[in-house]
Design an enzyme around this catalytic site. Structure first.
Site, PDB file in Angstrom:
ATOM      1  CG  HIS A  30     -46.808  18.787  16.210  1.00 33.25           C
ATOM      2  ND1 HIS A  30     -47.864  19.179  15.410  1.00 33.25           N
ATOM      3  CD2 HIS A  30     -45.678  18.985  15.463  1.00 33.25           C
ATOM      4  CE1 HIS A  30     -47.399  19.609  14.248  1.00 33.25           C
ATOM      5  NE2 HIS A  30     -46.085  19.496  14.244  1.00 33.25           N
ATOM      6  CG  HIS A  42     -44.272  18.794  11.072  1.00 33.88           C
ATOM      7  ND1 HIS A  42     -44.429  19.913  11.871  1.00 33.88           N
ATOM      8  CD2 HIS A  42     -43.001  18.888  10.571  1.00 33.88           C
ATOM      9  CE1 HIS A  42     -43.323  20.644  11.858  1.00 33.88           C
ATOM     10  NE2 HIS A  42     -42.441  20.042  11.078  1.00 33.88           N
ATOM     11  CB  CYS A 143     -50.580  17.704  13.412  1.00 35.56           C
ATOM     12  SG  CYS A 143     -50.854  17.504  15.191  1.00 35.56           S
TER      13      CYS A 143
END
Length: 236
Positions: A30, A42, A143
């Protein structure tokens, strides 16, 4: 810049850093942009459908208020929420080619990046934008795409690219093996058609896998359609 690992202690982070943390046995990572002390912007999944029992496992953060049941798309949270109890790493830019070849996908890039102020401004603008970063897509808009876009203004995902190449290589290997099995089976049971089939397969192998399967699927049904598909491929 580490050849073996990009692991970093949070005390060494700088505003504008592209950071990431591996999830679930390092099967994926991530990514986000560290913007200030204990704050990360994010990009998360935009879809609403998730099992209720999974959502109940993580209540809203008492420190930053981040609630994954409510906050979706481009979000801001504390570093702990971003990490979700996993380890912290920093994504490297301007990596030499020979260095890049030995690094795991989704950890570095040979490209240059913008200065920290521009990176933070880009992430903040997307956070405050009504459209955010668009709809989440695992391979096309994830992401890592978000973080790289904030850093460089370019849209790509190293780990998604790696996954696609791996799937393609595995599928091609399986196809090569099964093509050999098919030819051997036809050689034994239908020897008169063996050479004709072998010539067709030899022509098809360089084509994309989905096209190969489509053409082979018509071999028994309609030979004329096969010839037409092959002719079209040659003209293209």
């Amino acid at each position: 810049m580490g050849l073996i690992s990009n692991k970093i202690h949070r005390s060494n982070l700088q505003p504008g850093d592209h950071i990431y943390s591996f999830r679930k046995w390092k099967s994926y990572s991530h990514h986000g942009i560290f913007v200030e002390a204990d704050k990360v912007i994010h990009y998360t999944k935009t879809r609403k459908e998730e099992p209720a029992n999974k959502l109940r496992r993580r209540p809203a953060c008492g420190k930053c208020g981040f609630d994954r049941k409510v906050h979706r798309g481009v979000v801001i949270s504390c570093l702990d929420c971003f990490l979700s109890r996993y380890e912290l790493y920093r994504f490297d830019y301007e990596v030499p080619y020979h260095h890049f070849l030995f690094k795991r996908s989704g950890t570095c890039s040979t490209g240059s990046c913008d200065d920290p102020a521009a990176v933070i401004r880009s992430a903040t603008d997307l956070l405050n934008s009504q459209d955010g970063f668009g709809d989440y897509n695992l391979f096309e808009n994830n992401c890592e795409c978000f973080a790289i876009y904030c850093k460089t203004g370019k849209h790509m995902s190293e780990q998604a690219c790696s996954a696609k190449l791996t799937i393609r290589a595995v599928a091609q290997a399986v196809l090569d093996q099964n093509s050999g099995r098919l030819l051997e089976d036809v050689r034994v049971h239908d020897p008169e058609n063996y050479m004709n089939l072998k010539e067709k397969i030899d022509k098809l192998i360089p084509l994309p896998i989905n096209e190969i399967i489509a053409i082979l699927g018509k071999l028994n049904a309609n030979e004329e359609e096969v010839e037409e598909l092959e002719t079209n491929q040659t003209m293209e």
